[in-house]
Write a protein that holds these residues in place. Sequence first.
Motif, PDB file in Angstrom:
ATOM      1  N   ALA A 154      -5.923  -4.708  12.674  1.00 35.63           N
ATOM      2  CA  ALA A 154      -5.534  -4.159  13.977  1.00 35.63           C
ATOM      3  C   ALA A 154      -4.026  -4.248  14.184  1.00 35.63           C
ATOM      4  O   ALA A 154      -3.413  -3.334  14.743  1.00 35.63           O
ATOM      5  N   VAL A 155      -3.421  -5.357  13.750  1.00 35.41           N
ATOM      6  CA  VAL A 155      -1.965  -5.487  13.870  1.00 35.41           C
ATOM      7  C   VAL A 155      -1.268  -4.393  13.070  1.00 35.41           C
ATOM      8  O   VAL A 155      -0.312  -3.761  13.547  1.00 35.41           O
ATOM      9  N   ALA A 156      -1.737  -4.156  11.861  1.00 33.23           N
ATOM     10  CA  ALA A 156      -1.112  -3.125  11.021  1.00 33.23           C
ATOM     11  C   ALA A 156      -1.233  -1.745  11.662  1.00 33.23           C
ATOM     12  O   ALA A 156      -0.274  -0.959  11.660  1.00 33.23           O
ATOM     13  N   ILE A 157      -2.391  -1.437  12.226  1.00 30.79           N
ATOM     14  CA  ILE A 157      -2.598  -0.132  12.865  1.00 30.79           C
ATOM     15  C   ILE A 157      -1.762  -0.010  14.135  1.00 30.79           C
ATOM     16  O   ILE A 157      -1.135   1.026  14.394  1.00 30.79           O
ATOM     17  N   LEU A 158      -1.728  -1.071  14.935  1.00 31.73           N
ATOM     18  CA  LEU A 158      -0.923  -1.040  16.167  1.00 31.73           C
ATOM     19  C   LEU A 158       0.555  -0.898  15.833  1.00 31.73           C
ATOM     20  O   LEU A 158       1.286  -0.171  16.523  1.00 31.73           O
TER      21      LEU A 158
END
Length: 507
Positions: free
Chosen positions: A479-483
């Motif tokens: 999720a961090v990478a996508i955000l």
Amino acid sequence: MLSTQLDTKDLALELANPQILLTTLRQLRQAVYEEGQEIFSRWRSHIQRPAFIDSSLNLAYYLALRRHDLRHLQAALMPWGLSSLGRIEARVLANLDAVIATLAAVCHESPNPQISQPPLESFFEGDRLLKIHTQELFGDTLQQRRVRIMVTLPTEAASNYEFIKQLIQQGTDCVRINCAHDTPSEWSAMIAHVRSAEVEVKRSCQVLIDLSGPKIRIQSVIVPQGKQHIEQGDCLWLKRDLLNNGDSQSCQISCTLPEVVDRLEVGAPVWIDDGHIGAIVEAIAPEGALLRITHTRPKGEKLRPDKGINFPNTDLHLCPLTDKDRQDLDFIAANAKDVDIIGYSFVQKPEDIATLQQELQARLSSNTKIPAIVAKIETPTAVTNLPELIVQAAGKQPFGIMIARGDLAVEIGYQRLAEIQEEILWLCEAAHVPVIWATQVLENLVKNGLPSRAEMTDAAMAERAECVMLNKGPYIVQAVAILDDVLTRMEAHQTKKTPQLRALHSW
């Protein structure tokens, strides 16, 4: 209705005359200046940081400006190709002065030495101050991304160094340690892992310690035998003390703050489990309050211990610092060199900010770094008092605001959340105060590995804040990478409220 329409039409025709429009703008500017100065004079004694004086003055001018309905002025300015004041937050007087000076030139008036075209740097001063205040709170971020990413740490972060290292590698700028969970021993281990990962990854990461506050939760539950769910129309007793006396006729709960029953009145709304269960106080009895369930899903809801309870419209007179919070402040003071920010829950009044500042001062030596404060805005009272909260806090130390959208939505009503969220963003931009966009951001992605369309849009809209908070879940690293990717892309299209008109390549 007809007269109102005529008045509106007459006003529009009047403002189409550039000389009348200019006079109206000058009158507005004078009113904003005088009212803003009066507001600022009330705040001045609370401001000890020289770095916040200009920001608080701009905030005062913005409050004075927004006491006026500017819609007719905005419409009248557009045909002249002038600023319609829609992005005035960070630079109130400079924007007004520029519009007035340009319109005066259109009207062939001689330059006015009192209101002249402001220097170029005054248009970017607010942006500069917001950037400085954001860096004071969150430190530096990756060059390609303005908005920071904050992640709530799960218990495993205390024993899994690689997990924290991956979070920071993927773009996490700040971690949140929630004092409602785990122990000081685990918090210390989490902090140690963050500091080690910073060195290895060569990226800074701030540590926010979030005080629990007086969150009211269900403590115990008794339900009639065979009843699986509570449904609309059912009765629910909120009792001071819950004893399993074999009564199978009604659902009963107790809460972590029994004295709240004494403050309830008949007709008061009550919301349970982040608004999944709605109720109205139907009666008050010696043993507790009788609630009538007004809202559940069609199949009902389960009553579970530890779920939150909200009491909108009821003044609970709660101090946001509990005895546990004071113990946790001892931990923060003992680890002051590694704690960058304190998260402060259930803030309502400037006196609440002052209480935390006094408690910190009593624990920290004069040469110790003072942590920044992030106030969580989650009640209507906090929204009403937001300017004074900002002044009390930012006037003394680095400060930020968290829009705690879960509790706030329950307290003010979901239909008002978007409106109030916008107003908080505007007010904080006027004060050059960084904002954290929080609660259920990319929640499906974090928990299930697949985002919904709605939450991707929500994450993109979060670009208007200075930081976005993700909660814990099994897919948090992804999720961090996508955000990180979403925020980086959106920054090319929009900064705060301002669209960025880069070349489009879709057509």
